[in-house]
Design a protein around this motif. Structure first.
Motif, PDB file in Angstrom:
ATOM      1  N   MET A 144      35.647 -23.387  31.315  1.00 58.53           N
ATOM      2  CA  MET A 144      35.639 -24.742  30.814  1.00 58.53           C
ATOM      3  C   MET A 144      34.645 -24.890  29.657  1.00 58.53           C
ATOM      4  O   MET A 144      34.949 -25.515  28.659  1.00 58.53           O
ATOM      5  N   ALA A 145      33.452 -24.302  29.810  1.00 60.31           N
ATOM      6  CA  ALA A 145      32.453 -24.389  28.742  1.00 60.31           C
ATOM      7  C   ALA A 145      32.963 -23.709  27.480  1.00 60.31           C
ATOM      8  O   ALA A 145      32.735 -24.199  26.372  1.00 60.31           O
ATOM      9  N   ASN A 146      33.678 -22.603  27.647  1.00 52.73           N
ATOM     10  CA  ASN A 146      34.202 -21.904  26.475  1.00 52.73           C
ATOM     11  C   ASN A 146      35.254 -22.730  25.741  1.00 52.73           C
ATOM     12  O   ASN A 146      35.331 -22.691  24.520  1.00 52.73           O
ATOM     13  N   ALA A 161      28.195 -21.076  24.519  1.00 52.78           N
ATOM     14  CA  ALA A 161      27.862 -21.465  25.892  1.00 52.78           C
ATOM     15  C   ALA A 161      26.812 -20.494  26.440  1.00 52.78           C
ATOM     16  O   ALA A 161      27.046 -19.293  26.510  1.00 52.78           O
ATOM     17  N   LYS A 208      23.992 -20.503  29.740  1.00 55.61           N
ATOM     18  CA  LYS A 208      23.402 -21.179  30.904  1.00 55.61           C
ATOM     19  C   LYS A 208      23.945 -22.594  31.080  1.00 55.61           C
ATOM     20  O   LYS A 208      23.193 -23.538  31.187  1.00 55.61           O
ATOM     21  N   ASP A 209      25.226 -22.765  31.088  1.00 53.58           N
ATOM     22  CA  ASP A 209      25.942 -24.041  31.213  1.00 53.58           C
ATOM     23  C   ASP A 209      25.534 -25.087  30.171  1.00 53.58           C
ATOM     24  O   ASP A 209      25.748 -26.278  30.350  1.00 53.58           O
ATOM     25  N   CYS A 210      24.976 -24.628  29.064  1.00 57.24           N
ATOM     26  CA  CYS A 210      24.674 -25.486  27.911  1.00 57.24           C
ATOM     27  C   CYS A 210      25.503 -24.958  26.742  1.00 57.24           C
ATOM     28  O   CYS A 210      25.787 -23.768  26.675  1.00 57.24           O
ATOM     29  N   ILE A 211      25.857 -25.829  25.845  1.00 58.93           N
ATOM     30  CA  ILE A 211      26.485 -25.375  24.614  1.00 58.93           C
ATOM     31  C   ILE A 211      25.486 -25.642  23.512  1.00 58.93           C
ATOM     32  O   ILE A 211      25.122 -26.789  23.254  1.00 58.93           O
ATOM     33  N   ARG A 223      17.167 -29.032  28.853  1.00 62.38           N
ATOM     34  CA  ARG A 223      17.960 -27.932  28.269  1.00 62.38           C
ATOM     35  C   ARG A 223      17.043 -26.849  27.715  1.00 62.38           C
ATOM     36  O   ARG A 223      17.280 -25.668  27.922  1.00 62.38           O
ATOM     37  N   LYS A 237      15.642 -24.723  30.447  1.00 58.12           N
ATOM     38  CA  LYS A 237      16.656 -23.812  30.982  1.00 58.12           C
ATOM     39  C   LYS A 237      16.881 -22.632  30.030  1.00 58.12           C
ATOM     40  O   LYS A 237      16.946 -21.478  30.455  1.00 58.12           O
TER      41      LYS A 237
END
Length: 112
Positions: A1-3, A39, A41-44, A75, A78
């Protein structure tokens, strides 16, 4: 999903992101390869260079609000835990002093 979201963001880059991206690509000649809208660590993140581990976040005026500042701090923590240095740049710096931004960035890259 992040990608998928990152792919969409690459297609909808802001004018400041495009302007910085074009100049970041010039740094390949010096051995610094950047990826955009990555993406991690679940951040973009806006831009990432994996060697050295530096993330560039391009911020607009909304990032000066308390809510955005708190979210940015979380963020950053992280990403720092994942071994990345964070290099934050304001949109107006890209607009008014792109050469200066790149000079500071290059210094950061060479000393990371």
């Amino acid at each position: 999903m992040a990608n998928e979201l990152a792919r969409t963001l690459r297609k909808r880059m802001t004018r400041h992101e495009v302007r910085l991206w074009l100049r970041l690509r010039e740094l390949r000649a010096l051995g610094f390869h950047f990826r955009r809208q990555v993406a991690i660590k679940d951040c973009i993140v806006d831009f990432a260079c994996y060697h050295p581990r530096v993330v560039i976040e391009l911020d607009g005026s909304q990032h000066s609000t308390r809510d955005f500042a708190a979210r940015d701090a979380a963020r950053d923590a992280k990403l720092t835990t994942a071994g990345f240095k964070i290099f934050r740049v304001w949109n107006n710096e890209v607009e008014q002093n792109l050469d200066g931004v790149l000079e500071k960035l290059l210094h950061e890259l060479e000393h990371s």
